[in-house]
Design a protein around this motif. Structure first.
Motif, PDB file in Angstrom:
ATOM      1  N   MET A 259       0.827  -1.209   0.000  1.00 61.17           N
ATOM      2  CA  MET A 259       0.000   0.000   0.000  1.00 61.17           C
ATOM      3  C   MET A 259       0.860   1.257   0.000  1.00 61.17           C
ATOM      4  O   MET A 259       1.982   1.254   0.498  1.00 61.17           O
ATOM      5  N   LYS A 260       0.287   2.320  -0.531  1.00 60.37           N
ATOM      6  CA  LYS A 260       0.928   3.645  -0.469  1.00 60.37           C
ATOM      7  C   LYS A 260      -0.012   4.642   0.200  1.00 60.37           C
ATOM      8  O   LYS A 260       0.262   5.148   1.258  1.00 60.37           O
ATOM      9  N   CYS A 261      -1.170   4.919  -0.448  1.00 60.18           N
ATOM     10  CA  CYS A 261      -2.029   5.986   0.083  1.00 60.18           C
ATOM     11  C   CYS A 261      -2.983   5.478   1.166  1.00 60.18           C
ATOM     12  O   CYS A 261      -3.327   6.205   2.076  1.00 60.18           O
ATOM     13  N   ALA A 262      -3.479   4.263   1.019  1.00 57.07           N
ATOM     14  CA  ALA A 262      -4.420   3.619   1.957  1.00 57.07           C
ATOM     15  C   ALA A 262      -5.831   4.177   1.878  1.00 57.07           C
ATOM     16  O   ALA A 262      -6.678   3.810   2.683  1.00 57.07           O
ATOM     17  N   GLY A 264      -7.534   4.675  -1.397  1.00 57.81           N
ATOM     18  CA  GLY A 264      -8.164   4.488  -2.707  1.00 57.81           C
ATOM     19  C   GLY A 264      -7.723   5.472  -3.771  1.00 57.81           C
ATOM     20  O   GLY A 264      -8.380   5.583  -4.803  1.00 57.81           O
ATOM     21  N   PHE A 265      -6.588   6.196  -3.562  1.00 56.93           N
ATOM     22  CA  PHE A 265      -6.140   7.169  -4.566  1.00 56.93           C
ATOM     23  C   PHE A 265      -5.172   6.563  -5.583  1.00 56.93           C
ATOM     24  O   PHE A 265      -5.207   6.893  -6.747  1.00 56.93           O
ATOM     25  N   CYS A 266      -4.249   5.709  -5.120  1.00 58.18           N
ATOM     26  CA  CYS A 266      -3.069   5.418  -5.945  1.00 58.18           C
ATOM     27  C   CYS A 266      -3.162   4.102  -6.725  1.00 58.18           C
ATOM     28  O   CYS A 266      -2.428   3.921  -7.696  1.00 58.18           O
ATOM     29  N   GLY A 267      -4.003   3.195  -6.326  1.00 61.40           N
ATOM     30  CA  GLY A 267      -4.149   1.920  -7.026  1.00 61.40           C
ATOM     31  C   GLY A 267      -3.073   0.899  -6.685  1.00 61.40           C
ATOM     32  O   GLY A 267      -3.039  -0.193  -7.253  1.00 61.40           O
ATOM     33  N   HIS A 268      -2.188   1.223  -5.741  1.00 59.99           N
ATOM     34  CA  HIS A 268      -1.085   0.330  -5.402  1.00 59.99           C
ATOM     35  C   HIS A 268      -1.555  -1.030  -4.887  1.00 59.99           C
ATOM     36  O   HIS A 268      -0.891  -2.034  -5.066  1.00 59.99           O
ATOM     37  N   CYS A 269      -2.701  -1.029  -4.228  1.00 60.63           N
ATOM     38  CA  CYS A 269      -3.151  -2.236  -3.532  1.00 60.63           C
ATOM     39  C   CYS A 269      -4.205  -2.992  -4.337  1.00 60.63           C
ATOM     40  O   CYS A 269      -4.989  -3.743  -3.761  1.00 60.63           O
ATOM     41  N   PHE A 275      -9.726  -2.471  -4.418  1.00 62.06           N
ATOM     42  CA  PHE A 275      -8.574  -1.884  -3.754  1.00 62.06           C
ATOM     43  C   PHE A 275      -8.628  -2.410  -2.319  1.00 62.06           C
ATOM     44  O   PHE A 275      -9.621  -2.188  -1.605  1.00 62.06           O
ATOM     45  N   CYS A 277      -7.137  -1.475   0.323  1.00 61.04           N
ATOM     46  CA  CYS A 277      -7.191  -0.458   1.386  1.00 61.04           C
ATOM     47  C   CYS A 277      -8.605   0.053   1.606  1.00 61.04           C
ATOM     48  O   CYS A 277      -8.966   0.433   2.713  1.00 61.04           O
TER      49      CYS A 277
END
Ligand SMILES: Cc1cc2nc3c(=O)[nH]c(=O)nc-3n(C[C@H](O)[C@H](O)[C@H](O)COP(=O)(O)OP(=O)(O)OC[C@H]3O[C@@H](n4cnc5c(N)ncnc54)[C@H](O)[C@@H]3O)c2cc1C
Ligand code: FES
Length: 297
Positions: A259-262, A264-269, A275, A277
């Motif tokens: 995770m990065k933003c946690a 729902g902004f970045c799509g990392h997860c 998502f 997060c």
């Protein structure tokens, strides 16, 4: 047969206002927390107790939710809240596996970390009322489930049989050993522990946690199950619970993704269409069983 209420709609964290109401800057800004206590649990696992710097209460949270913990100058990682929902301190148990977690394990009482959260969906403690509950934990997966167990025990009369099935690598890796012994002494909670590899002094179960499922004292047709652990363990535990007769709609799992933003902004997860997060980490098993059986979704 009674039915379990639907979990919160996907994308809607339960029990707290939607974070859409908070500005981007607000949700990305860590709040300073001071380490009140850092306790070694096993050779690679430790628990921190945190209090907001400058006093005041911790942000309200629900079992199953996580915080982003920021070790200043090193990085920020998601860690589930593993304490008692009724406790005034924030408790996190972490296994040191890499850069941030190793630096965090070297912190001391009095040091300051950043906290963002709580984020994510909770364990279905409300939906499980009136049902038997099977809690299935693998390794560090006991940490996110411990807060659910506190919640179940705080309202013990609202649930049927409550069973904890916990598997870990070896006897030295058993988390919260004293607490497990205390729980084992209760007459209203069944605790079964197994290890992958025994030692000469170990006289308990040896084998993976799924081997405990077939004889655990719960009624499958009306049980709710909660699983947390490595992905392969989640997959086989879900299958074994279904084989025993627990419906997929009553099985809940906690998933992990980087995770990065946690929020729902970045799509990392990203995890298939979800998502983790925002839509998780706690999912209903029937939502994710297909995804969890494939790698790199
Ligand atoms: C919602 C959520 C809740 C979580 N809750 C907890 C918790 O309560 N306690 C906890 O200890 N962890 C928890 N995690 C996992 C934790 O976030 C990671 O272990 C952490 O981000 C690793 O960061 P790092 O910088 O120390 O390791 P990195 O430097 O990112 O990774 C170092 C190495 O370790 C490997 N690695 C990374 N994560 C894991 C892992 N979980 N297990 C084994 N190897 C790994 C990597 O593949 C890499 O090879 C959670 C994750 C999520 C998404
Ligand atoms: S971590 Fe950014 S969308 Fe989930």
């Amino acid at each position: 047969m009674s039915t379990v209420a639907e979990p919160p709609p996907v994308g809607m964290p339960a029990g707290r206002p939607p974070r859409a109401s908070a500005s981007a800057g607000e949700v990305m800004r860590p709040a300073l927390h001071r380490i009140r206590r850092l306790r070694r649990e096993t050779h690679d696992t430790f628990t921190v107790e945190l209090q907001p710097e400058g006093g005041g209460p911790c942000a309200p949270w629900l079992p199953g939710q996580f915080n982003m913990l920021y070790v200043f100058g090193v990085g920020e990682i998601p860690i589930s809240i593993s304490g008692d929902p009724q406790s005034p301190v924030l408790v996190h148990t972490t296994r040191a596996v890499g850069r941030v977690t190793n630096e965090m394990s070297a912190l001391r009482a009095g040091d300051v970390v950043g906290v963002r959260g709580p984020f994510g969906t909770p364990w279905p403690l409300e939906a499980a009322r009136g049902h038997d509950v099977a809690v299935v934990a693998g390794g560090i997966g006991l940490a996110p489930l411990r807060s659910a167990l506190y919640g179940l025990l705080a309202n013990r009369g609202d649930y049927g049989n409550v069973v904890l099935l916990y598997g870990t690598r070896s006897p030295q890796d058993i988390l919260y050993r004293h607490e497990l012994e205390r729980w084992r002494a209760r007459f209203d909670l069944e605790v079964h522990v197994t290890v992958d590899r025994g030692l000469p002094a170990w006289h308990g179960n040896v084998g993976v946690v799924t081997t405990l499922i077939h004889k655990a004292p719960f009624t499958p047709r009306q049980a709710v199950a909660m699983i947390c652990g490595p992905e392969v363990m989640i997959r086989y535990s879900g299958l074994e619970l279904q084989r025993r007769g627990v419906e997929a709609e009553r099985i809940y799992v906690s998933m992990e993704r980087n995770m990065k933003c946690a929020v729902g902004f970045c799509g990392h997860c990203q995890f298939g269409p979800y998502f983790v997060c925002r839509d998780g980490p706690v999912f209903r098993y029937d939502q994710v069983a297909d995804l969890a059986s494939r790698w790199e979704v």
